[in-house]
Scaffold this motif. Structure first.
Motif, mmCIF file in Angstrom:
data_model
loop_
_atom_site.group_PDB
_atom_site.id
_atom_site.type_symbol
_atom_site.label_atom_id
_atom_site.label_comp_id
_atom_site.label_asym_id
_atom_site.label_seq_id
_atom_site.Cartn_x
_atom_site.Cartn_y
_atom_site.Cartn_z
ATOM 1 N N SER A 1 0.827 -1.204 0.000
ATOM 2 C CA SER A 1 0.000 0.000 0.000
ATOM 3 C C SER A 1 0.863 1.257 0.000
ATOM 4 C CB SER A 1 -0.916 -0.004 1.225
ATOM 5 O OG SER A 1 -1.652 1.185 1.317
ATOM 6 N N GLU B 1 1.538 4.129 -3.458
ATOM 7 C CA GLU B 1 1.348 5.575 -3.452
ATOM 8 C C GLU B 1 2.507 6.319 -4.122
ATOM 9 O OE1 GLU B 1 0.771 6.706 0.571
ATOM 10 O OE2 GLU B 1 -1.332 6.091 0.624
ATOM 11 N N LYS C 1 -11.770 3.501 -5.125
ATOM 12 C CA LYS C 1 -10.588 3.556 -4.276
ATOM 13 C C LYS C 1 -9.332 3.473 -5.124
ATOM 14 C CE LYS C 1 -12.812 3.631 -0.342
ATOM 15 N NZ LYS C 1 -12.749 4.789 0.574
ATOM 16 N N SER C 2 -8.269 4.071 -4.618
ATOM 17 C CA SER C 2 -6.980 3.934 -5.291
ATOM 18 C C SER C 2 -6.394 2.558 -5.001
ATOM 19 C CB SER C 2 -6.018 5.024 -4.810
ATOM 20 O OG SER C 2 -5.738 4.868 -3.426
ATOM 21 N N THR D 1 -2.710 11.378 -10.601
ATOM 22 C CA THR D 1 -2.775 10.990 -9.188
ATOM 23 C C THR D 1 -2.898 9.477 -9.068
ATOM 24 O OG1 THR D 1 -5.185 11.232 -9.136
ATOM 25 C CG2 THR D 1 -3.856 13.181 -8.596
ATOM 26 N N ALA D 2 -2.869 9.005 -7.819
ATOM 27 C CA ALA D 2 -2.917 7.562 -7.582
ATOM 28 C C ALA D 2 -4.258 6.949 -7.963
ATOM 29 C CB ALA D 2 -2.608 7.264 -6.111
ATOM 30 N N THR D 3 -5.318 7.743 -8.038
ATOM 31 C CA THR D 3 -6.629 7.223 -8.436
ATOM 32 C C THR D 3 -6.798 7.128 -9.937
ATOM 33 O OG1 THR D 3 -7.537 9.469 -8.295
ATOM 34 C CG2 THR D 3 -7.715 8.076 -6.333
ATOM 35 N N ASP D 4 -5.859 7.659 -10.703
ATOM 36 C CA ASP D 4 -5.922 7.593 -12.157
ATOM 37 C C ASP D 4 -5.593 6.184 -12.621
ATOM 38 O OD1 ASP D 4 -5.194 7.876 -15.030
ATOM 39 O OD2 ASP D 4 -5.504 10.002 -14.600
ATOM 40 N N GLU E 1 -11.406 -0.925 -6.309
ATOM 41 C CA GLU E 1 -11.051 0.224 -7.146
ATOM 42 C C GLU E 1 -12.188 0.604 -8.089
ATOM 43 O OE1 GLU E 1 -7.257 -0.066 -9.116
ATOM 44 O OE2 GLU E 1 -6.492 -1.417 -7.567
ATOM 45 N N TRP F 1 -1.995 5.338 -13.479
ATOM 46 C CA TRP F 1 -0.983 5.368 -12.412
ATOM 47 C C TRP F 1 -0.363 3.988 -12.222
ATOM 48 C CZ3 TRP F 1 1.134 9.119 -9.286
ATOM 49 C CH2 TRP F 1 1.839 8.678 -8.174
ATOM 50 N N SER G 1 -3.600 1.883 -3.670
ATOM 51 C CA SER G 1 -3.011 1.907 -2.334
ATOM 52 C C SER G 1 -4.064 1.686 -1.266
ATOM 53 C CB SER G 1 -2.294 3.238 -2.108
ATOM 54 O OG SER G 1 -1.825 3.343 -0.775
ATOM 55 N N ASP G 2 -5.206 2.379 -1.369
ATOM 56 C CA ASP G 2 -6.271 2.226 -0.375
ATOM 57 C C ASP G 2 -6.881 0.827 -0.427
ATOM 58 O OD1 ASP G 2 -5.873 4.827 0.407
ATOM 59 O OD2 ASP G 2 -7.458 5.638 -0.870
#
Length: 278
Positions: free
Chosen positions: A69, A73, A204-205, A89-92, A199, A95, A207-208
């Motif tokens: 996780s 990030e 969610k990203s 960003t990480a949600t893209d 996701e 990524w 990482s999350d």
């Protein structure tokens, strides 16, 4: 101009070879570790020690998911690309996290943890006995020396094949193998596909999603392994009683998971699949 297809990188071979070597080093831990505990532990203490061993095997993936996780990030080219140059960003969906960083950290930790194994004694004193390791080893080696003097040299295949056939004809052993395969299949499926589901369904990203998988699933497994070992140690559960407990607990687990069929979320709109591009 037409796009030119460049040859792909072969660096993935290094990752594959690394995983093969890692698997070769990790495989003996469980079978040899369990035999190590069974040979030198009391019968009433063996379940507790095995529970500690299995708990450790769950704590490892839990810490690994937390590390993954953290690495997810970080951008994959961290160190060579400045933070101001990253426009996503990480949600893209484009990524890519620093997956290689976790491999390097775990490889270094595996190397450091493996060093104490060189200092383990060749033989241990069984719990409750006062014989020294050297005396125990001499008693175990003496029959082997007598067999060598008599010239009774046997190959491993003479014993391995009949023993393997006996295991395959053992219904209890084969049932245990089938149950283990099903349990690990469900666990691996959850680890593989649940992050992507989180996701896509909940936005969610990566990482999350990995963090949630580790926090909400693995700690309770540790509690189950540890409490099960304590329960068997305290009440001196035999094999027949343990099999009955495992059956009823597994049945309860199945019924609880079966309730998940009624907790289905609506499918997220995906352009080109569920909705049109317009």
């Amino acid at each position: 101009t037409e796009c030119e297809k460049e040859p792909g990188s072969l660096l993935w071979i290094f990752v594959m070879v690394g995983n093969i070597v890692r698997g070769m080093g990790e495989t003996p831990i469980m079978p040899l570790g369990i035999s190590y505990l069974e040979d030198f532990a009391k019968a009433e203490n063996s379940p507790f020690y095995l529970a500690c061993l299995h708990t450790a095997t769950v704590v490892g993936p839990f810490l690994g998911l937390l590390l993954a996780s953290f690495c997810a990030e970080l951008f994959v080219d961290i160190g060579s690309v400045g933070a101001d140059e990253i426009t996503i960003t990480a949600t893209d969906a484009r990524w890519v996290g620093a997956w290689w960083l976790g491999i390097l950290i775990c490889a270094l930790l595996n190397l450091l943890v493996g060093i104490p194994f060189w200092f383990l004694p060749k033989s241990l004193v069984k719990e409750g006995e006062t014989n020294e390791p050297e005396e125990t080893s001499e008693k175990s080696v003496a029959p082997l020396q007598e067999n060598d003097k008599n010239g009774t040299k046997q190959t491993i295949w003479k014993y391995f094949i009949p023993f393997l056939k006996a295991l395959f004809h053992n219904p209890m052993y084969m049932l245990f193998i089938c149950i283990t395969v099903l349990q690990f299949s469900a666990f691996d499926g959850m680890i593989s596909f649940m992050p992507k589901y989180l996701e896509q369904q909940f936005g969610k990203s990566a990482s999350d999603a990995i963090f949630l998988i580790g926090v909400y699933n693995l700690p309770v497994l540790c509690v189950g392994y540890f409490s099960g070992g304590l329960f068997m140690k305290k009440f001196k559960i035999n094999i027949y009683q343990a099999a009955n407990i495992a059956f009823w607990v597994s049945l309860l687990e199945y019924l609880l998971y079966f309730a998940a069929y009624w907790t289905v979320c609506d499918t997220s709109p995906v352009a080109g699949l569920t909705v049109s591009y317009q």
